[in-house]
Each structure stands twice: as C-alpha cells, then as structure tokens.
Design a protein around this motif. Sequence first.
Motif, PDB file in Angstrom:
ATOM      1  N   GLN A  88      -6.538  -7.263  -1.850  1.00  0.00           N
ATOM      2  CA  GLN A  88      -6.351  -5.814  -1.903  1.00  0.00           C
ATOM      3  C   GLN A  88      -5.463  -5.325  -0.757  1.00  0.00           C
ATOM      4  O   GLN A  88      -5.203  -6.043   0.209  1.00  0.00           O
ATOM      5  CB  GLN A  88      -7.709  -5.106  -1.848  1.00  0.00           C
ATOM      6  N   ASN A  89      -5.036  -4.065  -0.883  1.00  0.00           N
ATOM      7  CA  ASN A  89      -4.111  -3.490   0.092  1.00  0.00           C
ATOM      8  C   ASN A  89      -4.629  -3.546   1.522  1.00  0.00           C
ATOM      9  O   ASN A  89      -3.868  -3.808   2.459  1.00  0.00           O
ATOM     10  CB  ASN A  89      -3.804  -2.034  -0.268  1.00  0.00           C
ATOM     11  N   LEU A 135       6.291  -1.427   3.384  1.00  0.00           N
ATOM     12  CA  LEU A 135       5.504  -2.208   4.331  1.00  0.00           C
ATOM     13  C   LEU A 135       6.367  -3.353   4.862  1.00  0.00           C
ATOM     14  O   LEU A 135       6.566  -4.363   4.181  1.00  0.00           O
ATOM     15  CB  LEU A 135       4.242  -2.765   3.658  1.00  0.00           C
ATOM     16  N   PRO A 136       6.900  -3.226   6.079  1.00  0.00           N
ATOM     17  CA  PRO A 136       7.742  -4.282   6.651  1.00  0.00           C
ATOM     18  C   PRO A 136       6.971  -5.588   6.827  1.00  0.00           C
ATOM     19  O   PRO A 136       5.742  -5.580   7.005  1.00  0.00           O
ATOM     20  CB  PRO A 136       8.154  -3.700   8.017  1.00  0.00           C
ATOM     21  N   ASP A 137       7.673  -6.698   6.794  1.00  0.00           N
ATOM     22  CA  ASP A 137       7.038  -8.014   6.880  1.00  0.00           C
ATOM     23  C   ASP A 137       6.206  -8.197   8.153  1.00  0.00           C
ATOM     24  O   ASP A 137       5.142  -8.821   8.115  1.00  0.00           O
ATOM     25  CB  ASP A 137       8.098  -9.118   6.824  1.00  0.00           C
ATOM     26  N   LYS A 185       6.361   3.157   6.290  1.00  0.00           N
ATOM     27  CA  LYS A 185       7.437   4.138   6.194  1.00  0.00           C
ATOM     28  C   LYS A 185       7.537   4.614   4.756  1.00  0.00           C
ATOM     29  O   LYS A 185       7.092   3.935   3.829  1.00  0.00           O
ATOM     30  CB  LYS A 185       8.768   3.512   6.629  1.00  0.00           C
ATOM     31  N   HIS A 186       8.131   5.806   4.585  1.00  0.00           N
ATOM     32  CA  HIS A 186       8.352   6.339   3.248  1.00  0.00           C
ATOM     33  C   HIS A 186       9.830   6.688   3.082  1.00  0.00           C
ATOM     34  O   HIS A 186      10.469   7.168   4.021  1.00  0.00           O
ATOM     35  CB  HIS A 186       7.507   7.588   3.000  1.00  0.00           C
ATOM     36  N   ASN A 200      -1.521  -5.003   7.845  1.00  0.00           N
ATOM     37  CA  ASN A 200      -1.970  -5.355   9.195  1.00  0.00           C
ATOM     38  C   ASN A 200      -1.778  -4.227  10.204  1.00  0.00           C
ATOM     39  O   ASN A 200      -2.516  -4.135  11.178  1.00  0.00           O
ATOM     40  CB  ASN A 200      -1.216  -6.597   9.704  1.00  0.00           C
ATOM     41  N   ASP A 201      -0.774  -3.398   9.992  1.00  0.00           N
ATOM     42  CA  ASP A 201      -0.451  -2.357  10.960  1.00  0.00           C
ATOM     43  C   ASP A 201      -0.054  -1.083  10.224  1.00  0.00           C
ATOM     44  O   ASP A 201       1.083  -0.946   9.769  1.00  0.00           O
ATOM     45  CB  ASP A 201       0.689  -2.826  11.874  1.00  0.00           C
TER      46      ASP A 201
END
Length: 209
Positions: free
Chosen positions: A148-149, A133-135, A160-161, A154-155
């Motif tokens: 929680q997740n 999860l990028p900043d 990505k995996h 947010n987006d």
Amino acid sequence: MMNLNKIKQNLLDFKNNNEQLKIVNRKIPKESNFFFNKLYKSLNSVTGFVTNNDPKYDIKKILNQLSIDIKYDPFFEVWLDDMSKLCKLFCEFLGEEKISYWVGSQRGCKRYHVDMVPFRLLVTYFGEGTELLPDYAADRSAFIQGKQNNEILNDKSALKHLNNWDIAIFRGGENGILHRTPDSALENKSSILMRLDNSSFLDELKKIN
C-alpha cells in the motif's frame, strides 16, 4: 501562452536523455478557472484518436457531447487550440500520425504507480495536479511487492504536485517515476486532466473492453 519552439526543444532534450520526467512550466490564462469550474461539472471522461493532420477537428468531434453553453464560451476555443497544439507536438514527438487522447474529471489512480507506456503527456488544466513521488523518497521494493501507499512512501515532505497548465512528459516502464491521482481529485472529482499516449494504448484498451 505557448512557446512552441521552446516546448519542442524540451521534448527533444527529454527524448534523448534518461530522465524520468520533464516538466514545462506555463502561466495559467486569465478566465480559465471560471470556464473549467463550469466544465468539470458536466464532463466525466471522453477518449478517442487524435491525428496529426487535423487535431482540432478530432478533438471537437470527441467533445461533441458538451453543452451549447460550454461550446459557446469564448474560452472553449482557447482550450481547444491549446490541446490541439499539444496533440500535434506529441504526434511529432512520437513519430506517429495519430495518438490516444483522453480528457476528463474521473481520475482513479489512487495507488502509486508507473506508466507502462513508452511516453505519456499530462496537463492538469483545473484542480490539483498529479502527485509525484521521487525515487529518493520511495521504497521501490514495496511498490514492486504490491504494498500500500503508506509502505511505499518514505518521506511525505518530498511529495510534489504538477501545477495547472504545466506540461509533463513521463517516461514509462518499470523505472518510471512513481505518481498517483491526488486525494482531492479522487474525492471531489473537481479537476480536468488531459492525457496523451501512443495510438496503441487506446487500441489495447478497446481489445480489453
């Protein structure tokens, strides 16, 4: 399969900058999926110390519980060689004589988190790789507050995996990149992940347990 000089240079570049994560892309070897499809059904998780002096010996000892059928599979040696080389590289990267080694299918990091270690190396050999999860797509305040997740994310389109066999080096600490175990690995446990940490990581776990 592995260009050691290229990987060493990538590790050195990462250590000397402020990036949260470095990914070294690699091709998936032939016959690997057939081997790991057998392995994940019999391997929960194992851990131990691996030394810079003889990493292959140490890993074989840690994996001693595996069945004869697995050990006699020709791809077992290919896998051992790959892990041994990466352990040796990570020892050199950290400047340590031994590191903490973990491999298994039991992955339980459901919530987005950062690694509270100096550096961590991950390779997903089989199954869906770690979710990143990028900043720019995360609410770090929600993460810090223990939410929680769904409140941290947010987006969803930014997720990505990591690809199979790619080498990922994480920089730990409070500013590290948020990541988690993907749902597929949590639900089905049909994956094989290797995790390498500094030697004190396993020492601390042993104290807790």
